[in-house]
Design a protein around this motif. Structure first.
Motif, PDB file in Angstrom:
ATOM      1  N   MET A 155       0.836  -1.202   0.000  1.00 52.85           N
ATOM      2  CA  MET A 155       0.000   0.000   0.000  1.00 52.85           C
ATOM      3  C   MET A 155       0.875   1.257   0.000  1.00 52.85           C
ATOM      4  O   MET A 155       0.561   2.238  -0.681  1.00 52.85           O
ATOM      5  N   LYS A 156       1.978   1.235   0.726  1.00 49.71           N
ATOM      6  CA  LYS A 156       2.899   2.378   0.737  1.00 49.71           C
ATOM      7  C   LYS A 156       3.490   2.604  -0.657  1.00 49.71           C
ATOM      8  O   LYS A 156       3.635   3.746  -1.103  1.00 49.71           O
ATOM      9  N   ILE A 157       3.855   1.515  -1.323  1.00 51.58           N
ATOM     10  CA  ILE A 157       4.427   1.632  -2.663  1.00 51.58           C
ATOM     11  C   ILE A 157       3.384   2.195  -3.631  1.00 51.58           C
ATOM     12  O   ILE A 157       3.671   3.118  -4.403  1.00 51.58           O
ATOM     13  N   ILE A 158       2.193   1.643  -3.591  1.00 52.10           N
ATOM     14  CA  ILE A 158       1.138   2.087  -4.506  1.00 52.10           C
ATOM     15  C   ILE A 158       0.774   3.550  -4.255  1.00 52.10           C
ATOM     16  O   ILE A 158       0.636   4.337  -5.193  1.00 52.10           O
ATOM     17  N   LEU A 159       0.632   3.914  -2.985  1.00 48.77           N
ATOM     18  CA  LEU A 159       0.277   5.297  -2.648  1.00 48.77           C
ATOM     19  C   LEU A 159       1.487   6.232  -2.694  1.00 48.77           C
ATOM     20  O   LEU A 159       1.326   7.448  -2.594  1.00 48.77           O
ATOM     21  N   ASP A 160       2.674   5.644  -2.808  1.00 48.43           N
ATOM     22  CA  ASP A 160       3.934   6.389  -2.811  1.00 48.43           C
ATOM     23  C   ASP A 160       4.060   7.261  -1.568  1.00 48.43           C
ATOM     24  O   ASP A 160       4.286   8.470  -1.647  1.00 48.43           O
ATOM     25  N   VAL A 161       3.902   6.605  -0.416  1.00 48.47           N
ATOM     26  CA  VAL A 161       4.036   7.308   0.856  1.00 48.47           C
ATOM     27  C   VAL A 161       5.167   6.693   1.672  1.00 48.47           C
ATOM     28  O   VAL A 161       5.487   5.523   1.538  1.00 48.47           O
ATOM     29  N   ASP A 162       5.728   7.518   2.504  1.00 41.49           N
ATOM     30  CA  ASP A 162       6.753   7.098   3.453  1.00 41.49           C
ATOM     31  C   ASP A 162       6.192   7.378   4.821  1.00 41.49           C
ATOM     32  O   ASP A 162       6.064   8.535   5.220  1.00 41.49           O
ATOM     33  N   THR A 163       5.808   6.338   5.553  1.00 39.39           N
ATOM     34  CA  THR A 163       5.148   6.552   6.848  1.00 39.39           C
ATOM     35  C   THR A 163       6.112   7.006   7.931  1.00 39.39           C
ATOM     36  O   THR A 163       5.672   7.401   8.993  1.00 39.39           O
ATOM     37  N   THR A 164       7.401   6.984   7.648  1.00 38.78           N
ATOM     38  CA  THR A 164       8.316   7.515   8.659  1.00 38.78           C
ATOM     39  C   THR A 164       8.255   9.030   8.680  1.00 38.78           C
ATOM     40  O   THR A 164       8.412   9.645   9.722  1.00 38.78           O
ATOM     41  N   SER A 165       8.004   9.630   7.525  1.00 41.84           N
ATOM     42  CA  SER A 165       7.892  11.093   7.497  1.00 41.84           C
ATOM     43  C   SER A 165       6.448  11.545   7.313  1.00 41.84           C
ATOM     44  O   SER A 165       6.158  12.711   7.431  1.00 41.84           O
ATOM     45  N   GLU A 166       5.562  10.604   6.996  1.00 44.63           N
ATOM     46  CA  GLU A 166       4.136  10.871   6.785  1.00 44.63           C
ATOM     47  C   GLU A 166       3.867  11.856   5.645  1.00 44.63           C
ATOM     48  O   GLU A 166       2.863  12.523   5.618  1.00 44.63           O
ATOM     49  N   GLU A 167       4.797  11.930   4.692  1.00 45.13           N
ATOM     50  CA  GLU A 167       4.611  12.815   3.553  1.00 45.13           C
ATOM     51  C   GLU A 167       4.488  12.011   2.276  1.00 45.13           C
ATOM     52  O   GLU A 167       5.082  10.943   2.137  1.00 45.13           O
ATOM     53  N   VAL A 168       3.745  12.517   1.336  1.00 45.40           N
ATOM     54  CA  VAL A 168       3.672  11.895   0.020  1.00 45.40           C
ATOM     55  C   VAL A 168       4.981  12.186  -0.706  1.00 45.40           C
ATOM     56  O   VAL A 168       5.455  13.314  -0.730  1.00 45.40           O
ATOM     57  N   LEU A 169       5.573  11.149  -1.272  1.00 40.23           N
ATOM     58  CA  LEU A 169       6.900  11.308  -1.885  1.00 40.23           C
ATOM     59  C   LEU A 169       6.854  11.908  -3.277  1.00 40.23           C
ATOM     60  O   LEU A 169       7.811  12.512  -3.721  1.00 40.23           O
ATOM     61  N   SER A 170       5.782  11.711  -4.014  1.00 44.43           N
ATOM     62  CA  SER A 170       5.788  12.207  -5.388  1.00 44.43           C
ATOM     63  C   SER A 170       4.752  13.283  -5.609  1.00 44.43           C
ATOM     64  O   SER A 170       3.956  13.590  -4.821  1.00 44.43           O
TER      65      SER A 170
END
Length: 170
Positions: A155-170
């Motif tokens: 889910m993190k890969i698909i949503l392109d999120v990094d839950t350590t920083s809680e920001e969207v990466l793209s």
């Protein structure tokens, strides 16, 4: 979706931190046995069996925690040169082709394994007869934790999120 990801991450984080205490207990038992054996010439009959069980518990229960913190082996010699988009596609395919079938088999087989052990009242064959089924039940729980962490990672890969920083990466 982020709520689900955070809940799964939090669950494996809590389990990982609790299980880390087992390492302290594991080390204390080994130290105790070594001191008893060499300083007092009185080896314990139970320390080896208990430390073996605790190590098995410790090792298997940290799979989800390790995956959450990306503390697993990753061979990305080829994919490191690909664009971020292709890396994400390959990562998802890796989970679908390899990870999910493995964790499905691990979960279902360990459940059967644990249930059989529970029904038989299986015990160790060592100096003391400890029940084996709690460790086998832990295998099943660990497999389930690993499986749901894999779902969160996809889910993190698909949503392109990094839950350590809680920001969207793209």
């Amino acid at each position: 979706m982020l709520i689900i990801i955070r809940a799964i991450d939090a669950l494996n984080e809590i389990v990982g931190r609790i299980v880390a205490v087992v390492a302290i207990l594991f080390a204390a038992i080994i130290i105790y046995d070594v001191v008893m054996r060499y300083a007092f010439n009185e080896p314990t009959r139970w320390a080896f069996d208990i430390s073996k069980q605790l190590y098995g518990f410790y090792f298997v229960m940290l799979g989800g925690y390790a995956l959450r913190h990306k503390a697993h082996v990753r061979v990305d010699i080829l994919t490191e040169r690909f664009s971020r988009g292709w890396q994400r596609i390959i990562d998802v395919l890796g989970y679908v082709i390899f990870f999910f079938p493995f964790t499905y088999v691990f979960t279902t087989r360990s459940w059967d394994f644990a249930l059989k052990s529970w029904n038989q009242g299986e015990v160790t064959y060592g100096a003391i007869q400890m029940p084996v089924y709690p460790l086998k039940m832990a295998m099943c729980l660990a497999a389930a934790l690993l499986l749901i962490q894999g779902i969160a990672e996809v889910m993190k890969i698909i949503l392109d999120v990094d839950t350590t920083s809680e920001e969207v990466l793209s």
